[in-house]
Write an enzyme that holds these catalytic residues in place. Structure first.
Site, short mmCIF file in Angstrom:
data_model
loop_
_atom_site.label_atom_id
_atom_site.label_comp_id
_atom_site.label_asym_id
_atom_site.label_seq_id
_atom_site.Cartn_x
_atom_site.Cartn_y
_atom_site.Cartn_z
N GLU A 78 4.18 -5.34 7.23
CA GLU A 78 3.39 -4.30 7.91
C GLU A 78 3.83 -4.03 9.34
O GLU A 78 3.86 -2.89 9.78
CB GLU A 78 1.89 -4.68 7.90
N ALA A 117 0.88 -1.17 0.00
CA ALA A 117 0.00 0.00 0.00
C ALA A 117 0.91 1.22 0.00
O ALA A 117 2.07 1.14 0.45
CB ALA A 117 -0.87 -0.02 1.24
N1 DAK Z 1 4.62 3.18 -0.75
C1 DAK Z 1 5.03 4.35 -1.29
N2 DAK Z 1 6.17 4.49 -1.98
C2 DAK Z 1 6.96 3.40 -2.11
C3 DAK Z 1 6.60 2.15 -1.57
C4 DAK Z 1 5.37 2.06 -0.85
N3 DAK Z 1 4.92 0.92 -0.33
N4 DAK Z 1 7.59 1.27 -1.85
C5 DAK Z 1 8.52 1.95 -2.55
N5 DAK Z 1 8.13 3.23 -2.72
C6 DAK Z 1 8.85 4.30 -3.42
C7 DAK Z 1 10.04 4.79 -2.59
O1 DAK Z 1 9.62 5.71 -1.62
C8 DAK Z 1 10.88 5.41 -3.68
O2 DAK Z 1 10.34 6.66 -4.02
P1 DAK Z 1 11.26 8.01 -4.09
O3 DAK Z 1 11.91 8.09 -2.77
O4 DAK Z 1 12.22 7.70 -5.21
O5 DAK Z 1 10.28 9.09 -4.38
C9 DAK Z 1 10.66 4.49 -4.87
O6 DAK Z 1 9.43 3.81 -4.60
C10 DAK Z 1 11.76 3.45 -5.05
O7 DAK Z 1 11.92 2.76 -3.82
P2 DAK Z 1 13.33 2.56 -3.09
O8 DAK Z 1 14.27 3.68 -3.44
O9 DAK Z 1 13.07 2.30 -1.67
O10 DAK Z 1 13.86 1.23 -3.82
P3 DAK Z 1 14.87 0.17 -3.22
O11 DAK Z 1 15.25 -0.72 -4.37
O12 DAK Z 1 15.97 0.82 -2.46
O13 DAK Z 1 14.02 -0.69 -2.18
C11 DAK Z 1 12.04 -1.87 -1.41
C12 DAK Z 1 12.93 -1.48 -2.61
C13 DAK Z 1 10.79 -2.57 -1.96
C14 DAK Z 1 12.79 -2.85 -0.50
C15 DAK Z 1 11.69 -0.57 -0.63
O14 DAK Z 1 11.16 0.37 -1.55
C16 DAK Z 1 10.68 -0.82 0.44
O15 DAK Z 1 11.01 -1.31 1.52
N6 DAK Z 1 9.44 -0.39 0.17
C17 DAK Z 1 8.39 -0.45 1.15
C18 DAK Z 1 7.90 -1.86 1.36
C19 DAK Z 1 6.78 -1.85 2.35
O16 DAK Z 1 7.02 -1.73 3.55
N7 DAK Z 1 5.60 -1.86 1.80
C20 DAK Z 1 4.41 -1.52 2.57
C21 DAK Z 1 3.95 -2.69 3.36
S1 DAK Z 1 2.67 -2.17 4.40
C22 DAK Z 1 -4.50 -0.14 4.74
C23 DAK Z 1 -4.60 -1.44 4.32
C24 DAK Z 1 -3.46 -2.13 4.02
C25 DAK Z 1 -2.23 -1.53 4.20
C26 DAK Z 1 -2.14 -0.24 4.64
C27 DAK Z 1 -3.28 0.46 4.92
N8 DAK Z 1 -5.69 0.62 5.06
C28 DAK Z 1 -6.93 0.03 4.69
C29 DAK Z 1 -5.59 1.93 5.45
C30 DAK Z 1 -1.06 -2.28 3.83
C31 DAK Z 1 0.12 -1.81 4.18
C32 DAK Z 1 1.31 -2.27 3.48
O17 DAK Z 1 1.30 -2.68 2.35
#
Ligand code: DAK
Length: 257
Positions: free
Chosen positions: A135, A66
């Site tokens: 998460e 997300a």
């Molecule tokens: N959201 C927003 N932007 C993201 C993103 C994400 N989930 N994942 C990556 N990006 C963006 C980064 O911020 C970066 O943007 P800029 O800084 O260049 O503007 C760009 O994508 C490239 O990412 P990285 O520079 O970080 O790339 P790397 O190769 O260094 O790393 C990575 C790749 C996948 C390991 C890293 O990007 C990462 O850890 N990303 C986040 C993974 C994560 O934690 N995903 C979220 C899981 S929590 C809800 C229901 C469900 C949820 C939430 C709310 N409600 C109903 C309200 C679910 C939550 C989740 O999914």
């Protein structure tokens, strides 16, 4: 239909839906969820579409979760409302659709991204893919059905490990754990999805819809899956597709559905 965050294209009975925000690693924001809802609803109504292939733009990510930047400011009510709305609009819609869907996981499938893949009927992954529910590392829990669907796919113990450690699985591990059905090279991913779709296309869409409904019934609280199967089985006998399927068998020809 014009979309800003996804691409949707129909070719030979397959609807290809690509989440197209590569600069944000295809993170799911509200607008993308709405567009996916529209594209899937359109595909579901189109009787020419016999299978949906869902993938991410570019080789790096299926969906990296997300959109953290969007949900960072939510409060309790916003979180709860969006979890419910998002589940209905996208995840439940996909899982209960009568059109089978294949998630072609081409890179990171994290958080909401893995939850999206888990809502599809079939998952395949390229060898560079990484899957996880991180998460708890952000101070939330999976909110798009992840705690439920992961446990039903890989079992409670493995789901607990994945969720509490926030760790990522490689595609090979994901296959060993039963999270994906096949692993292949990046180049082979869409062709493999198409191969599966082609097999699906040979079969009765009516029977496939009833089979999906029956399988899902077994995973629905308070519903007796065996009873649903009996009733769906019975209703096949009243259909033209059943007549075509059995007639084709007896006439030693391929059925035309
Ligand atoms: N959201 C927003 N932007 C993201 C993103 C994400 N989930 N994942 C990556 N990006 C963006 C980064 O911020 C970066 O943007 P800029 O800084 O260049 O503007 C760009 O994508 C490239 O990412 P990285 O520079 O970080 O790339 P790397 O190769 O260094 O790393 C990575 C790749 C996948 C390991 C890293 O990007 C990462 O850890 N990303 C986040 C993974 C994560 O934690 N995903 C979220 C899981 S929590 C809800 C229901 C469900 C949820 C939430 C709310 N409600 C109903 C309200 C679910 C939550 C989740 O999914």
């Amino acid at each position: 239909m014009i979309y800003n965050n996804i691409l949707s294209e129909n070719k030979e009975g397959i609807c290809y839906i690509t989440i197209n925000r590569p600069k944000q690693l295809n993170a799911l924001n509200g607008a993308t969820i709405n567009e996916l809802n529209q594209a899937i609803s359109v595909a579901e109504k189109d009787t020419d579409v016999r299978c949906i292939i869902l993938t991410g733009a570019d080789a790096k990510a299926f969906v990296a979760g997300a959109d953290i930047k969007e949900f960072a400011a939510f409060d309790k009510n916003a979180g709860e409302n969006l979890a419910r709305k998002g589940q209905e609009l996208l995840f439940d819609l996909l899982e209960n659709a009568s059109t089978p869907s294949i998630a072609a996981i081409n890179g990171f499938a994290l958080g909401g991204g893995l939850e999206l893949a888990m809502a599809c009927h079939i998952r395949i992954a390229s060898d560079n893919a990484k899957m996880g529910l991180p998460e708890v590392s952000l101070g939330v829990i999976p909110g798009y059905g992840g705690t439920q669907r992961l446990a039903s796919l890989v079992g409670k113990g493995k789901a607990m490990e994945m969720i509490t450690t926030a760790g990522m699985l490689s595609s090979t591990q994901a296959m060993e754990w039963g999270l994906v059905n096949h692993v292949c090279s990046q180049e082979e991913l869409i062709p493999l999805a198409e191969k599966l779709a082609l097999k699906i296309k040979r079969n009765s869409p009516m029977a496939i819809a009833k089979a999906i409904k029956s399988v899902n019934a077994g995973f629905t609280d308070g519903v007796n899956g065996f009873e649903v199967e009996i009733s769906e089985f019975g209703s096949c006998f009243e259909t033209l597709e059943f007549i075509e399927g059995t007639t084709a068998f007896m006439e030693k020809r391929k059925a035309k559905f």
